[in-house]
Design a protein around this motif. Structure first.
Motif, PDB file in Angstrom:
ATOM      1  N   VAL A  23       1.230  -0.930   0.058  1.00  0.00           N
ATOM      2  CA  VAL A  23       0.104  -0.037   0.234  1.00  0.00           C
ATOM      3  C   VAL A  23       0.785   1.104  -0.418  1.00  0.00           C
ATOM      4  O   VAL A  23       1.718   0.602   0.920  1.00  0.00           O
ATOM      5  N   ASP A  24       0.766   2.101  -1.291  1.00  0.00           N
ATOM      6  CA  ASP A  24       1.560   3.461  -1.506  1.00  0.00           C
ATOM      7  C   ASP A  24       0.649   4.472  -0.154  1.00  0.00           C
ATOM      8  O   ASP A  24      -0.711   5.086  -0.234  1.00  0.00           O
ATOM      9  N   LEU A  25       1.092   4.789   1.334  1.00  0.00           N
ATOM     10  CA  LEU A  25       0.607   6.074   1.767  1.00  0.00           C
ATOM     11  C   LEU A  25       1.149   7.237   1.933  1.00  0.00           C
ATOM     12  O   LEU A  25       1.405   7.963   2.925  1.00  0.00           O
ATOM     13  N   SER A  26       2.114   7.313   0.427  1.00  0.00           N
ATOM     14  CA  SER A  26       2.679   8.625   0.440  1.00  0.00           C
ATOM     15  C   SER A  26       2.175   9.939   0.742  1.00  0.00           C
ATOM     16  O   SER A  26       0.595  10.004  -0.186  1.00  0.00           O
ATOM     17  N   SER A  83     -10.960   0.830   6.813  1.00  0.00           N
ATOM     18  CA  SER A  83     -11.108   0.882   5.416  1.00  0.00           C
ATOM     19  C   SER A  83     -11.531   0.493   4.623  1.00  0.00           C
ATOM     20  O   SER A  83     -12.184  -0.560   5.004  1.00  0.00           O
ATOM     21  N   THR A  84     -11.465   0.855   3.820  1.00  0.00           N
ATOM     22  CA  THR A  84     -12.589   0.132   2.434  1.00  0.00           C
ATOM     23  C   THR A  84     -11.258  -0.033   1.541  1.00  0.00           C
ATOM     24  O   THR A  84     -10.292   0.873   0.642  1.00  0.00           O
ATOM     25  N   GLN A  95      -9.917   3.796   0.673  1.00  0.00           N
ATOM     26  CA  GLN A  95      -9.178   4.669   1.927  1.00  0.00           C
ATOM     27  C   GLN A  95      -9.808   4.506   3.177  1.00  0.00           C
ATOM     28  O   GLN A  95     -10.362   3.455   3.592  1.00  0.00           O
ATOM     29  N   THR A  96      -8.940   4.902   3.884  1.00  0.00           N
ATOM     30  CA  THR A  96      -8.722   4.393   5.468  1.00  0.00           C
ATOM     31  C   THR A  96      -9.556   6.167   6.319  1.00  0.00           C
ATOM     32  O   THR A  96      -9.077   7.598   6.359  1.00  0.00           O
ATOM     33  N   TRP A  97     -10.480   5.892   6.821  1.00  0.00           N
ATOM     34  CA  TRP A  97     -10.990   7.139   8.178  1.00  0.00           C
ATOM     35  C   TRP A  97     -10.994   6.571   9.481  1.00  0.00           C
ATOM     36  O   TRP A  97     -10.782   5.371  10.089  1.00  0.00           O
ATOM     37  N   ASN A 106      -6.672   9.005   1.362  1.00  0.00           N
ATOM     38  CA  ASN A 106      -6.623   7.959   0.140  1.00  0.00           C
ATOM     39  C   ASN A 106      -5.311   7.114  -0.159  1.00  0.00           C
ATOM     40  O   ASN A 106      -4.189   7.693   0.011  1.00  0.00           O
ATOM     41  N   TRP A 107      -5.679   5.798  -0.797  1.00  0.00           N
ATOM     42  CA  TRP A 107      -4.097   5.814  -0.850  1.00  0.00           C
ATOM     43  C   TRP A 107      -4.494   4.475  -2.134  1.00  0.00           C
ATOM     44  O   TRP A 107      -5.844   4.412  -2.258  1.00  0.00           O
TER      45      TRP A 107
END
Length: 114
Positions: A23-26, A83-84, A95-97, A106-107
């Motif tokens: 997962v790219d969380l940059s 997360s979804t 997307q993670t809230w 958003n990722w």
């Protein structure tokens, strides 16, 4: 001709979210930041696995309206992360809230190297 079709089918990524992802969380260009995600989609509609080194506590998946998506909950010990993720071709977008951290992120993800 038939062997070419078999080869093309073997090269294509499976149309599932099952498996290991990177997962790219940059959040800043030029500063890569990735974390692992592993998903197992069960026949009963549940999701198991992990995201960001946290075990999935509960999750559901569904294939509908031409999309395969999953939603799940993890925690950092201080609060829940919701997360979804949806399959988008050979990649995934998500997307993670985290309400307790006051952020929505958003990722994107690619299949992890084997």
């Amino acid at each position: 001709m038939f062997s070419l079709l078999l080869l093309a089918a073997a090269v294509q990524a499976p149309a599932t979210l099952d498996g290991k992802w990177t997962v790219d969380l940059s959040s800043e260009p030029g500063k890569p930041y990735t974390q692992p995600m592993e998903l197992t989609l069960a026949a009963d509609g549940t999701v198991k696995g992990s995201f960001y080194n946290s075990e999935i506590q509960a999750g559901r998946w569904k294939r509908d309206r031409g999309r395969l998506c999953a939603s799940f909950r993890t925690t950092d010990g201080a609060g829940p992360y919701h997360s979804t993720v949806c399959l988008t071709g050979a990649t995934a977008t998500g997307q993670t809230w985290a309400e307790h951290r006051n952020f929505l992120f958003n990722w994107s993800a690619v299949r992890a190297a084997r």
